[in-house]
Design an enzyme around this catalytic site. Structure first.
Site, short mmCIF file in Angstrom:
data_model
loop_
_atom_site.label_atom_id
_atom_site.label_comp_id
_atom_site.label_asym_id
_atom_site.label_seq_id
_atom_site.Cartn_x
_atom_site.Cartn_y
_atom_site.Cartn_z
N ARG A 57 -5.16 2.86 10.84
CA ARG A 57 -3.92 2.13 11.26
C ARG A 57 -2.68 2.88 10.64
O ARG A 57 -1.83 3.67 11.08
CB ARG A 57 -3.81 0.77 11.05
CG ARG A 57 -4.35 -0.05 11.80
CD ARG A 57 -4.99 -1.19 11.11
NE ARG A 57 -6.50 -1.49 11.28
CZ ARG A 57 -6.86 -1.97 12.43
NH1 ARG A 57 -6.19 -2.48 13.24
NH2 ARG A 57 -8.23 -2.02 12.81
N THR A 58 -2.70 3.07 9.13
CA THR A 58 -1.36 3.50 8.32
C THR A 58 -1.29 4.79 8.73
O THR A 58 -0.22 5.48 8.98
CB THR A 58 -1.70 3.05 7.14
OG1 THR A 58 -2.13 1.90 6.93
CG2 THR A 58 -0.60 3.61 6.23
N LYS A 86 -15.33 17.32 -6.73
CA LYS A 86 -15.57 18.61 -7.11
C LYS A 86 -14.84 18.84 -8.41
O LYS A 86 -14.84 19.77 -9.15
CB LYS A 86 -14.85 19.45 -6.12
CG LYS A 86 -15.91 19.74 -4.79
CD LYS A 86 -15.13 20.65 -3.89
CE LYS A 86 -15.76 20.81 -2.54
NZ LYS A 86 -14.75 21.14 -1.61
N HIS A 135 1.81 -0.92 -1.55
CA HIS A 135 1.81 -0.41 -0.46
C HIS A 135 3.09 -0.76 0.42
O HIS A 135 3.20 -1.68 1.17
CB HIS A 135 0.64 -1.24 0.52
CG HIS A 135 0.26 -0.57 1.80
ND1 HIS A 135 0.80 0.59 2.37
CD2 HIS A 135 -0.82 -1.02 2.65
CE1 HIS A 135 0.31 0.74 3.49
NE2 HIS A 135 -0.59 0.10 3.65
#
Ligand SMILES: Nc1ncnc2c1ncn2[C@@H]1O[C@H](COP(=O)(O)OP(=O)(O)OP(=O)(O)O)[C@@H](O)[C@H]1O
Ligand SMILES: [Mg+2]
Ligand SMILES: [Zn+2]
Lengths: 309, 152
Positions: A57-58, A86, A135
């Protein structure tokens, strides 16, 4: 102030006036977000999406936003943990990415990742969620939805219900709403109640939040009911989860007590928190809220990239 | 006449008014807990303080610690004083003072904080209160609950 080049890391970095400026511009973005009007304001600009965790969604909402403004997005795929495994540091990934793009949108599993990225990047970084951290674009779209629906946030009565303990987004939303004069009630089982630190912060900002465990006690008084997801993982067993989830589920019945213009919000995806029957009522605003993510993110992109209509 | 629990020193540094139980951690903070320390160090633990309750005291002979270098003591002993002793007398006295930002001296207690993930950054905290010290991580935004256990 000019937002050009500013990082959007935490809602706490912004004053009430700055937030208003963002939301005002978001308002102007609505016809463009809907596709009713066309603009090339960010023609030639490239946004890169760096999502270390899946969040359809974001991410889609940012991609829609940049496309609606005439810019383009580069998608790193979901490097998931691969580049971490990695051994490449986020600091390195960011310095590579800023060479490819004009703005970086980051979702990362570790708290503080966006602040770190912002320090390493000359290009603006937008935090799309850092672990259990901030957020800010969610907070902004929540504020935008309430302001739009209610006209003004001063004195509105907002209840936040569900898991108030673990979701930092509810913590920053509580602080931001207080800054705008909203009156808050926190409704949750004791094990998921708002942390003391957030309550203290809200009080420091001049709020007098109420703490309750039952939704019925406040329903008739509310202007906004903000529902959050209660996660199974927070409970020792399924039975306990189901008991609590059942208690806080918003059903059609319970809404009889509510004001006719009370609105229900939810960051989505919902699981069982709101009964689907509620969707058809005028209270349900969670899909409008989801749409609002687009104009709000368009406004942010315009501001940090210095676009003009 | 003062009553000394240890022999008076002619020259050196006395760190006084250390919060009770913190003396060894203070030694660690100022890097005097290793094998390379060349001066005698004496530690008084749990002695009565005229100011309030109990305290620890440290005495370092023949070394004048630079007060600015030992300011980080304020992280765990905000009331400590640095007394420079010359010829048996207190020649200088400084109160330790926390800077507004603490960089690279304590790690973040949040295991999920980006500063605990091998990134090329030093942990950094905004000092929101000095006595007692309240440190907020610049990255993850959490308050550092147990400073003494998170010293680097
Ligand atoms: N020559 C010395 N050798 C060892 N310790 C000393 C010597 N002179 C002073 N001290 C110690 O250094 C500390 C500071 O001494 P000072 O005479 O300033 O004490 P004070 O007046 O009680 O000061 P404060 O108000 O800081 O407690 C005390 O703990 C004292 O015992
Ligand atoms: Mg004394
Ligand atoms: Zn941290």
């Amino acid at each position: 102030m000019s937002f050009k080049g500013t990082d959007i890391v935490s809602i706490r970095d912004f004053s009430r006036e700055q937030i208003d400026e963002i939301l005002d511009l978001a308002d102007k973005m609505i016809p463009y977000a809907r596709g009713d009007k066309i603009t090339k304001a960010l023609d030639g600009k490239i946004l890169s999406c760096l999502f270390f965790e899946p969040s359809t969604r974001t991410r889609m909402s940012f991609e829609t936003a940049i496309n609606r403004l005439g810019g383009r997005s580069l998608d790193m795929g979901t490097p998931s943990m691969t580049s971490i495994v990695k051994g490449e540091t986020l600091a390195d990934t960011i310095r590579m990415l800023e060479a490819y793009s004009d703005v970086i949108v980051l979702r990362h599993p570790h708290e503080g990742a966006a602040r770190l990225a912002a320090r390493f990047s000359q290009k603006p970084v937008i935090n799309a969620g850092d672990g259990a951290g901030q957020h800010p674009t969610q907070t902004l779209l929540d504020l935008f939805t309430m302001r739009k629906q209610k006209g003004n946030m001063d004195g509105i009565k907002v209840a936040m219900v569900g898991d108030l303990k673990y979701g930092r987004t509810v913590h920053s939303l509580a602080e931001a709403l207080t800054m705008f004069g909203a009156e808050l009630t926190f409704i949750a089982p004791p094990s998921l109640q708002m942390p003391k630190e957030t309550i203290k912060q809200v009080e420091k900002l001049g709020g007098k939040p109420k703490v309750k465990s039952k939704l019925e006690e406040v329903m008739s008084d509310l202007d906004v009911l903000y529902v959050t997801r209660i996660q199974k993982e927070r409970f020792p067993d399924l039975a306990e989860y189901q008991k609590v989830a059942g208690m806080y589920r918003v059903e059609l019945d319970a809404l009889r007590e509510a004001k006719s213009n009370m609105i229900i919000m939810h960051p989505l995806p919902r699981v069982d928190e709101i009964s689907p029957e509620v969707d058809a009522t005028p209270h349900a605003k969670y899909f409008d809220q989801a749409f609002n993510g687009v104009p709000v993110r368009m406004a942010l992109l315009m501001l940090v990239l210095g676009g003009e209509l | 006449m003062k009553e000394f629990k240890v022999t008076p020193i002619r020259n050196g540094t006395v760190i006084d008014h250390i919060d009770c139980g913190m003396a060894l951690k203070v030694l660690r903070i100022i890097g005097m807990d290793g094998g390379n320390v060349q001066s005698p160090v004496s530690i008084l633990m749990h002695v009565p303080s005229k100011k309030s309750g109990w305290k620890d005291v440290l005495k370092v002979e023949d070394r004048e610690l630079d007060p600015r270098q030992v300011d980080k003591i304020a992280l765990i002993a905000p009331r400590a004083t640095i007394n420079i002793i010359r010829d048996f007398n207190v020649a200088e006295k400084h109160n330790v003072k926390l800077p507004d930002v603490v960089i690279g001296k304590t790690r973040c207690a949040n295991p999920n904080c980006i500063t605990n993930q091998k990134e090329p950054v030093e942990p950094e905290f905004i000092v929101e209160g000095k006595n007692p010290p309240i440190l907020r991580c610049v990255y993850c935004d959490r308050i550092l609950e147990n400073i003494a256990d998170n010293l680097i």
